[in-house]
Design a protein around this motif. Sequence first.
Motif, PDB file in Angstrom:
ATOM      1  N   LEU A 143      39.849  38.249  77.547  1.00 52.29           N
ATOM      2  CA  LEU A 143      38.609  38.981  77.315  1.00 52.29           C
ATOM      3  C   LEU A 143      37.597  38.683  78.417  1.00 52.29           C
ATOM      4  O   LEU A 143      36.927  39.587  78.925  1.00 52.29           O
ATOM      5  CB  LEU A 143      38.019  38.591  75.959  1.00 52.29           C
ATOM      6  N   ILE A 144      37.489  37.417  78.782  1.00 54.29           N
ATOM      7  CA  ILE A 144      36.540  37.029  79.819  1.00 54.29           C
ATOM      8  C   ILE A 144      36.949  37.616  81.167  1.00 54.29           C
ATOM      9  O   ILE A 144      36.108  38.022  81.980  1.00 54.29           O
ATOM     10  CB  ILE A 144      36.431  35.498  79.892  1.00 54.29           C
ATOM     11  N   ASP A 145      38.255  37.688  81.422  1.00 52.97           N
ATOM     12  CA  ASP A 145      38.741  38.203  82.702  1.00 52.97           C
ATOM     13  C   ASP A 145      38.510  39.698  82.847  1.00 52.97           C
ATOM     14  O   ASP A 145      38.261  40.192  83.956  1.00 52.97           O
ATOM     15  CB  ASP A 145      40.239  37.918  82.847  1.00 52.97           C
ATOM     16  N   THR A 146      38.605  40.443  81.745  1.00 57.75           N
ATOM     17  CA  THR A 146      38.639  41.906  81.842  1.00 57.75           C
ATOM     18  C   THR A 146      37.393  42.606  81.338  1.00 57.75           C
ATOM     19  O   THR A 146      37.154  43.765  81.702  1.00 57.75           O
ATOM     20  CB  THR A 146      39.847  42.454  81.057  1.00 57.75           C
ATOM     21  N   LEU A 147      36.600  41.970  80.473  1.00 58.96           N
ATOM     22  CA  LEU A 147      35.463  42.660  79.858  1.00 58.96           C
ATOM     23  C   LEU A 147      34.148  41.958  80.141  1.00 58.96           C
ATOM     24  O   LEU A 147      33.247  41.955  79.294  1.00 58.96           O
ATOM     25  CB  LEU A 147      35.676  42.770  78.346  1.00 58.96           C
ATOM     26  N   GLN A 148      34.029  41.329  81.306  1.00 58.30           N
ATOM     27  CA  GLN A 148      32.782  40.647  81.648  1.00 58.30           C
ATOM     28  C   GLN A 148      31.611  41.617  81.672  1.00 58.30           C
ATOM     29  O   GLN A 148      30.488  41.258  81.338  1.00 58.30           O
ATOM     30  CB  GLN A 148      32.932  39.971  83.013  1.00 58.30           C
ATOM     31  N   ASP A 173      33.616  49.065  74.200  1.00 54.63           N
ATOM     32  CA  ASP A 173      34.796  48.338  74.663  1.00 54.63           C
ATOM     33  C   ASP A 173      35.166  47.224  73.685  1.00 54.63           C
ATOM     34  O   ASP A 173      36.341  47.046  73.344  1.00 54.63           O
ATOM     35  CB  ASP A 173      34.545  47.728  76.044  1.00 54.63           C
ATOM     36  N   PHE A 174      34.170  46.471  73.229  1.00 55.22           N
ATOM     37  CA  PHE A 174      34.441  45.364  72.320  1.00 55.22           C
ATOM     38  C   PHE A 174      34.776  45.863  70.918  1.00 55.22           C
ATOM     39  O   PHE A 174      35.578  45.242  70.218  1.00 55.22           O
ATOM     40  CB  PHE A 174      33.238  44.418  72.281  1.00 55.22           C
ATOM     41  N   TYR A 175      34.183  46.974  70.523  1.00 52.32           N
ATOM     42  CA  TYR A 175      34.536  47.553  69.215  1.00 52.32           C
ATOM     43  C   TYR A 175      35.995  47.992  69.204  1.00 52.32           C
ATOM     44  O   TYR A 175      36.692  47.837  68.206  1.00 52.32           O
ATOM     45  CB  TYR A 175      33.612  48.733  68.911  1.00 52.32           C
ATOM     46  N   GLN A 176      36.465  48.517  70.337  1.00 49.34           N
ATOM     47  CA  GLN A 176      37.849  48.951  70.408  1.00 49.34           C
ATOM     48  C   GLN A 176      38.816  47.781  70.534  1.00 49.34           C
ATOM     49  O   GLN A 176      40.022  47.962  70.359  1.00 49.34           O
ATOM     50  CB  GLN A 176      38.043  49.925  71.572  1.00 49.34           C
ATOM     51  N   CYS A 177      38.309  46.599  70.836  1.00 44.05           N
ATOM     52  CA  CYS A 177      39.160  45.415  70.742  1.00 44.05           C
ATOM     53  C   CYS A 177      39.501  45.114  69.289  1.00 44.05           C
ATOM     54  O   CYS A 177      40.563  44.565  69.000  1.00 44.05           O
ATOM     55  CB  CYS A 177      38.451  44.208  71.362  1.00 44.05           C
ATOM     56  N   ILE A 178      38.595  45.428  68.368  1.00 46.19           N
ATOM     57  CA  ILE A 178      38.808  45.179  66.943  1.00 46.19           C
ATOM     58  C   ILE A 178      39.422  46.398  66.263  1.00 46.19           C
ATOM     59  O   ILE A 178      40.428  46.289  65.556  1.00 46.19           O
ATOM     60  CB  ILE A 178      37.478  44.804  66.262  1.00 46.19           C
ATOM     61  N   ASN A 232      43.780  41.970  65.130  1.00 46.07           N
ATOM     62  CA  ASN A 232      43.034  42.109  66.375  1.00 46.07           C
ATOM     63  C   ASN A 232      41.921  41.063  66.475  1.00 46.07           C
ATOM     64  O   ASN A 232      41.650  40.533  67.563  1.00 46.07           O
ATOM     65  CB  ASN A 232      42.448  43.517  66.481  1.00 46.07           C
ATOM     66  N   SER A 233      41.270  40.781  65.353  1.00 46.33           N
ATOM     67  CA  SER A 233      40.197  39.779  65.361  1.00 46.33           C
ATOM     68  C   SER A 233      40.742  38.408  65.717  1.00 46.33           C
ATOM     69  O   SER A 233      40.121  37.649  66.469  1.00 46.33           O
ATOM     70  CB  SER A 233      39.500  39.747  63.998  1.00 46.33           C
ATOM     71  N   ASN A 234      41.904  38.058  65.171  1.00 46.27           N
ATOM     72  CA  ASN A 234      42.524  36.773  65.482  1.00 46.27           C
ATOM     73  C   ASN A 234      42.996  36.714  66.923  1.00 46.27           C
ATOM     74  O   ASN A 234      42.971  35.654  67.549  1.00 46.27           O
ATOM     75  CB  ASN A 234      43.699  36.512  64.543  1.00 46.27           C
ATOM     76  N   TYR A 235      43.451  37.836  67.447  1.00 43.65           N
ATOM     77  CA  TYR A 235      43.913  37.849  68.831  1.00 43.65           C
ATOM     78  C   TYR A 235      42.762  37.625  69.811  1.00 43.65           C
ATOM     79  O   TYR A 235      42.927  37.006  70.856  1.00 43.65           O
ATOM     80  CB  TYR A 235      44.610  39.175  69.137  1.00 43.65           C
ATOM     81  N   CYS A 236      41.570  38.109  69.447  1.00 37.53           N
ATOM     82  CA  CYS A 236      40.421  37.968  70.331  1.00 37.53           C
ATOM     83  C   CYS A 236      39.785  36.591  70.242  1.00 37.53           C
ATOM     84  O   CYS A 236      39.229  36.102  71.236  1.00 37.53           O
ATOM     85  CB  CYS A 236      39.375  39.038  70.010  1.00 37.53           C
ATOM     86  N   MET A 237      39.833  35.952  69.069  1.00 38.65           N
ATOM     87  CA  MET A 237      39.203  34.643  68.927  1.00 38.65           C
ATOM     88  C   MET A 237      39.928  33.830  67.864  1.00 38.65           C
ATOM     89  O   MET A 237      40.235  34.354  66.783  1.00 38.65           O
ATOM     90  CB  MET A 237      37.724  34.786  68.556  1.00 38.65           C
ATOM     91  N   GLN A 238      40.173  32.572  68.166  1.00 38.27           N
ATOM     92  CA  GLN A 238      40.782  31.635  67.242  1.00 38.27           C
ATOM     93  C   GLN A 238      39.744  30.608  66.785  1.00 38.27           C
ATOM     94  O   GLN A 238      38.803  30.300  67.521  1.00 38.27           O
ATOM     95  CB  GLN A 238      41.958  30.923  67.904  1.00 38.27           C
ATOM     96  N   PRO A 239      39.875  30.073  65.572  1.00 39.22           N
ATOM     97  CA  PRO A 239      38.838  29.180  65.038  1.00 39.22           C
ATOM     98  C   PRO A 239      38.764  27.871  65.790  1.00 39.22           C
ATOM     99  O   PRO A 239      39.761  27.346  66.275  1.00 39.22           O
ATOM    100  CB  PRO A 239      39.271  28.965  63.584  1.00 39.22           C
ATOM    101  N   ASP A 240      37.549  27.349  65.851  1.00 39.65           N
ATOM    102  CA  ASP A 240      37.303  26.031  66.426  1.00 39.65           C
ATOM    103  C   ASP A 240      37.529  24.984  65.338  1.00 39.65           C
ATOM    104  O   ASP A 240      38.406  25.155  64.491  1.00 39.65           O
ATOM    105  CB  ASP A 240      35.888  25.966  66.993  1.00 39.65           C
ATOM    106  N   LEU A 259      31.820  38.984  69.918  1.00 37.77           N
ATOM    107  CA  LEU A 259      32.596  38.977  71.160  1.00 37.77           C
ATOM    108  C   LEU A 259      31.733  39.415  72.341  1.00 37.77           C
ATOM    109  O   LEU A 259      31.808  38.827  73.433  1.00 37.77           O
ATOM    110  CB  LEU A 259      33.805  39.908  71.022  1.00 37.77           C
ATOM    111  N   PHE A 260      30.926  40.442  72.139  1.00 36.58           N
ATOM    112  CA  PHE A 260      30.061  40.946  73.213  1.00 36.58           C
ATOM    113  C   PHE A 260      29.103  39.859  73.698  1.00 36.58           C
ATOM    114  O   PHE A 260      28.927  39.665  74.912  1.00 36.58           O
ATOM    115  CB  PHE A 260      29.286  42.161  72.693  1.00 36.58           C
ATOM    116  N   GLN A 261      28.486  39.147  72.766  1.00 32.19           N
ATOM    117  CA  GLN A 261      27.528  38.118  73.148  1.00 32.19           C
ATOM    118  C   GLN A 261      28.199  36.940  73.838  1.00 32.19           C
ATOM    119  O   GLN A 261      27.653  36.374  74.787  1.00 32.19           O
ATOM    120  CB  GLN A 261      26.761  37.642  71.910  1.00 32.19           C
ATOM    121  N   LYS A 262      29.386  36.553  73.390  1.00 32.48           N
ATOM    122  CA  LYS A 262      30.076  35.419  73.989  1.00 32.48           C
ATOM    123  C   LYS A 262      30.638  35.747  75.363  1.00 32.48           C
ATOM    124  O   LYS A 262      30.594  34.917  76.282  1.00 32.48           O
ATOM    125  CB  LYS A 262      31.199  34.940  73.060  1.00 32.48           C
ATOM    126  N   VAL A 263      31.191  36.942  75.534  1.00 35.69           N
ATOM    127  CA  VAL A 263      31.836  37.294  76.805  1.00 35.69           C
ATOM    128  C   VAL A 263      30.802  37.624  77.873  1.00 35.69           C
ATOM    129  O   VAL A 263      30.899  37.167  79.020  1.00 35.69           O
ATOM    130  CB  VAL A 263      32.812  38.466  76.601  1.00 35.69           C
TER     131      VAL A 263
END
Length: 555
Positions: free
Chosen positions: A128-133, A139-144, A262-270, A495-499
């Motif tokens: 996500l960081i590499d492609t959606l900076q 774009d981020f909505y379509q990730c989910i 899709n949500s799990n693929y974009c972010m995993q829990p800390d 995702l938008f705010q973090k990336v």
Amino acid sequence: MNPYEINEMLDSDFDDDDDSDKDPDYNTSAFEDDSDQHIIETEENGDALSGIYYFNDENINRTESLADISHISGSEMSVDSPPPANIPSTIPHQAPQQIDRQWRDDDQNINIYTFNTNNSNIGLNPDLIDTLQDGTPLDFYQCIVSNDIIHKIVIETNKYAAQLLSARTISPHARLNKWHDTNECEIKQFFGLLIWTGLVSLPSYHLYWSLSRIYSTQFGTIMSRNRFECLMKTIHFSDNTCADPTNRLYKLGTVIDDIMINSNYCMQPDQSMCIDESLVKFMGRLAFKQYIKNKRDRFGIKEFKLCISPCYTIAMKVYCGKEVNNMLNLGNVGSNIVMELAEPYLDNGRTIFVDNWYSSVELAELLQSKNTYLVGTLRCNRKSNPKEVTKKKLKRGEIVSQRSSSNVLVLKWRDKRDLVMVSSKHDSALTNLKIRGKIVQKPTVVVDYNIGKTSIDLSDQMTSYSNPLRRSQKWYRKVALDALLNISVVNALVLFQKVTSSKMSITVFRSTLVEQLINKETITEIISQKHVLEKANRIIVSTKTIGIENYQRPS
């Protein structure tokens, strides 16, 4: 199966028994001035949990089959029939055996579990960081909500419209007579208009097309009122001809499963996770409609959610009545929910925060066997509680605590009222806090609990802002749209705010998303374009959309 048989099945009461709040550890004699008894929920139908959606953090690769994610929805067992004698358990947990616990004063002896010992991927997906900076909200909505999800909705909507046209005698003047098949672009515009109705609230849908200057909007330039109402009537997520009468959630299809994947693929829990329930308001007839008196919307469909910081949802369960077969057999429903939702994230040193509906000493001990901490409030009437703690009369600011032979702490602290906590991670130490200019002492377990529980509370708060859901007789449409237009939008905002490392309010994010969804040229360009993104020692190719779920490494 025709629509009338389906509605009759959904409205039927499978079982009048309510085990949603039954607790085998309940002890009425131990109930003395329980400060949390106002939280106890009153519900109409029992506790069946169907539709578990999660992703294993040990394998961040895309899941090829829905069977890898969900093992409860789509059950072939009858609701009223007893479970078969030999059922293979999909989750190898066993009911905790009754043990003779020895309680002692807190000696600060805590089991230490190392976080992320297997070095699995946690946090944001680096792709996500590499492609959606420089990505947009769309774009981020379509990730989910990927194009694959939209395509499934298009297929089922067209199929359901054809069924309505062939099965019913329709008036010659009915709008449905002018039906023509929809497509992905139109469904995205439809979703954009629905989100818009949450931002600009009017009493009814038809007023958005009113020529009066009082209600003036631009809806008519995007879609006609007749077409909008046709789509609202026919929007569908599963095939009625393949209906499973034993699965109350078949109307939802796979839409929620796909969103959670899709949500799990974009972010995993800390390190910290929170489990609690949310309520989707619904006032219609439904066998598994719930009543929870301490919720703002007291009647509705209950969802159990697993959230991570700040307000990102990674797992869901839709509560749909008494459970057919308790595969976990952990003794109470709350423990079953925690173990099922958290199953992919155990054995990794994480901490789970829950309230007193789920927590117990037995659950804390079970999670300890999975190298996982439990922190939560505790009901005074659990049988396994130490009576020296729960029955102790305290003055304001006093603390009493004991630790079990398995190193589970039960602590009682008196502030304005008694508060009982259970933790396998803390001792009875106090923390100094500055509140309104004064130094106040609180137990560390209470301070950490208040922080850990904020994720799901913030998620509910964010979804309530500009909520596009309206009163409806179709429960499945309301649950699915809640996932598509509320939970997915909040996840996309996180995702938008973090990336992008930029701040944007949920209202501005929804407004920008609406502008991009209703723009036919933007949507068509995103669907058809092909991107080749270069990085050191690899090439990532996208063939459908810039959503991260479609990026593949060349073999």
